[in-house]
Design an enzyme around this catalytic site. Structure first.
Site, PDB file in Angstrom:
ATOM      1  N   VAL A   1       5.110  -7.092  -2.618  1.00  0.00           N
ATOM      2  CA  VAL A   1       4.437  -6.612  -3.824  1.00  0.00           C
ATOM      3  C   VAL A   1       3.922  -7.806  -4.620  1.00  0.00           C
ATOM      4  O   VAL A   1       4.654  -8.773  -4.844  1.00  0.00           O
ATOM      5  CB  VAL A   1       5.394  -5.745  -4.671  1.00  0.00           C
ATOM      6  CG1 VAL A   1       4.663  -5.164  -5.867  1.00  0.00           C
ATOM      7  CG2 VAL A   1       5.990  -4.627  -3.829  1.00  0.00           C
TER       8      VAL A   1
ATOM      9  N   ASP B   1      16.976   6.502  -1.243  1.00  0.00           N
ATOM     10  CA  ASP B   1      17.014   5.046  -1.394  1.00  0.00           C
ATOM     11  C   ASP B   1      17.192   4.670  -2.865  1.00  0.00           C
ATOM     12  O   ASP B   1      16.580   3.721  -3.354  1.00  0.00           O
ATOM     13  CB  ASP B   1      15.721   4.437  -0.838  1.00  0.00           C
ATOM     14  CG  ASP B   1      15.942   3.018  -0.320  1.00  0.00           C
ATOM     15  OD1 ASP B   1      17.108   2.569  -0.288  1.00  0.00           O
ATOM     16  OD2 ASP B   1      14.951   2.357   0.036  1.00  0.00           O
TER      17      ASP B   1
END
Ligand SMILES: Nc1ncnc2c1ncn2[C@@H]1O[C@H](COP(=O)(O)OP(=O)(O)OP(=O)(O)O)[C@@H](O)[C@H]1O
Ligand SMILES: [Mg+2]
Length: 532
Positions: A125, A233
């Site tokens: 990212v 998650d």
């Protein structure tokens, strides 16, 4: 089928300890084969910026030449036309001096890469600046190239989930996605940091803040569970703190499954440190998310290093929470965490039950009333501005009527429009008093700046004296204050009344040059800046 896809936990004789960051986050990752989403059922819209329909080339992924062209990816449908088109790349001259324009990816053409924000098992990212609007965003680029159509379809599922929850206050705001060179790019709002990074920075998070984080994440999780989706998650690394430095937002929807549609035997486990015990038996349910959130809260509240396997891993999943850690927090929070970490998924509280906890209810009420107060104060400020504007109009109208009446009654004679004049300085001291020069400046309009007094110096450059060489023309001093805060603009410009100033230099021999040193310090007006 072997349901025990995770390596059996190692038996190690270690004790629970405080968190230590070794930077090797992904060592806790087990990535068995993923479940196979049926893309054709939901149907995705994939349109490139050259109007090539990507869905026509589903059969061959990497071998396809069209993978070199950036294709917009969206599941939003026709009601969001913007999502299905990529903005045109900015002019090559704005981007760089490179002549190799065509070889550059859509990402490179449209964004300036500023910094790397993080990395997970699937993507990297970056903090970027969008060249078209100059704003900062985060772009996640998939690490691995699409190995085949199935793998590509799995990656694209994340786009569907990001889009689905983009409007939720506690989920990441999603902008758009596209694919090029067999990689997926996702543009989203830029957040301050992840909850994990926040914990590394603060070590001890105050309990009140823990409750707020819990409330934010329960709200996000509820919205997923209400649609029969499981995140799988949940962990501090996948929770981001918004730009306001307060709101927690759930991110990373890469493992989300739909309990109605998906074959849960093909679901992928998340990070083993946060994994519910029943996942080892291949049971994927909403309660697994509740467990992950509960153990994440334990980590945040007690600053505890969670084991990824071993006896301590099992202890935590049998409901045995280490007393020397858990005793640091209030009984109320302890009970909530324990109820989220119950070994049997059926005994765990649901998101709805947790949100009805008195403390969380009270916090929600407070938040609502804060929002109402904020809305009220905004509308009050707005209406005050409207009323003030109207009153000003009425006042000037009333004055005009009054002067008109006085004029009719011959009690008042209008003064001719002010012309800037300068009377030549007297040649002899005897005429000095009669000929005091009088300067008139009209400051036309204004550029609003922050609430503060405006001095004449705001309108004058440097320390130079003011040149008055053209006597016949009106002297209009620059109406834009030469000042800081100029970036704060508002539509509320105020007309500055004609200002009459007695020249401090009545006796100067040359009338053409006017030393403005004393004039500069003269307060002209107070500019009231309204944020709205
Ligand atoms: N919008 C964002 N703003 C700021 N940082 C972000 C943003 N999105 C992601 N990050 C950072 O990048 C990291 C990795 O992102 P993300 O979790 O989406 O990747 P991933 O490969 O799917 O991870 P995982 O291994 O959990 O599956 C995050 O933990 C966070 O630190
Ligand atoms: Mg992640």
């Amino acid at each position: 089928m072997d349901l025990h896809r995770l390596p059996l936990p190692e038996l190690r004789d270690d004790k629970h300890r405080h968190k230590q960051f070794n930077g090797n986050e992904n060592s806790n990752r087990f990535r068995p084969p993923k479940y196979k989403p049926r893309v054709s059922q939901g149907g995705y819209v994939a349109v490139d910026n050259n109007n090539l329909n990507r869905s026509q080339s589903l059969g061959s992924c990497s071998a396809n030449n069209s993978s070199n062209i950036a294709h917009a990816i969206s599941f939003r449908g026709v009601e969001f036309p913007d999502a299905n088109t990529l903005p045109a790349s900015p002019n090559v001259h704005d981007v760089s001096s490179s002549t190799d324009f065509d070889d550059r990816s859509h990402f490179e053409l449209c964004f300036e890469r500023l910094a790397k924000l993080g990395e997970g098992s699937f993507g990297e990212v970056f903090q970027v600046r969008d060249r078209s609007d100059g704003r900062l965003y985060a772009v996640k680029i998939s690490k691995q190239m699409f190995r085949g159509e199935q793998y590509r379809a799995e990656r694209l599922e994340e786009v569907r989930r990001y889009e689905e929850f983009s409007d939720h206050e506690n989920c990441i705001r999603f902008i758009r996605a596209w694919e090029q060179y067999d990689r997926l790019y996702m543009q989203m709002e830029l957040c301050r940091e992840s909850l994990d990074q926040y914990l590394q920075r603060c070590h001890q998070i105050p309990e009140e803040r823990i409750w707020h984080i819990l409330l934010d994440l329960l709200r996000a999780l509820k919205s997923l569970h209400d649609r029969n989706l499981i995140h799988l998650d949940i962990k501090p690394d996948n929770v981001l703190i918004g730009e306001d430095d307060e709101t927690c937002k759930l991110a990373d929807f890469g493992l989300v499954i739909d309990v109605d549609r998906a074959n849960t035997q093909h679901a992928t486990e998340g990070d083993s440190r946060y994994m519910a015990p029943e996942i080892l038996q291949g049971q994927f349910s909403k309660a697994a998310d509740v467990f992950s959130l509960g153990i994440a809260m334990l980590e945040l509240a007690c600053y505890m290093d969670l084991p990824s396997n071993g006896p301590l891993w099992h202890e935590l999943r049998r409901g045995i929470l280490p007393e020397d850690f858990i005793d640091k927090i209030s009984k109320e929070l302890q009970l909530v965490i324990k109820s989220m970490m119950m070994p049997d998924p059926a005994d765990r509280l649901t998101t709805d039950q947790l949100l009805s906890h008195p403390k969380l209810q009270k916090m929600q009420k407070n938040r609502k009333s804060l929002i109402t107060v904020d809305k009220l104060s905004r509308s009050f400020r707005k209406s005050r501005r409207v009323v003030y504007g109207k009153v000003c109009n009425w006042k000037s109208f009333a004055y005009r009527c009054l002067f008109y009446l006085l004029e009719l009654l011959h009690l008042y004679k209008p003064i001719a429009p002010a012309q800037p004049t300068i009377t030549p300085a007297p040649s002899s001291p005897s005429t000095c008093l009669a000929a005091v020069p009088r300067l008139e400046y009209q400051l036309i309009g204004s550029t609003p700046i922050a609430n503060r007094d405006c001095y004449a110096s705001d309108f004058l450059t440097g320390d130079d004296p003011l040149e008055l060489s053209h006597h016949g023309t009106p002297h209009v001093i620059n109406s834009t204050p030469l000042n800081h805060n100029q970036s704060r603009r508002s539509s509320l410009g105020k007309t500055i009344p004609t200002l009459e100033l007695d020249s401090p230099y009545a006796n100067v021999s040359s009338p053409k040059v006017f030393d403005t040193s004393s004039f500069r310090r003269k307060k002209l007006f107070v500019l009231d800046y309204d944020d709205e």
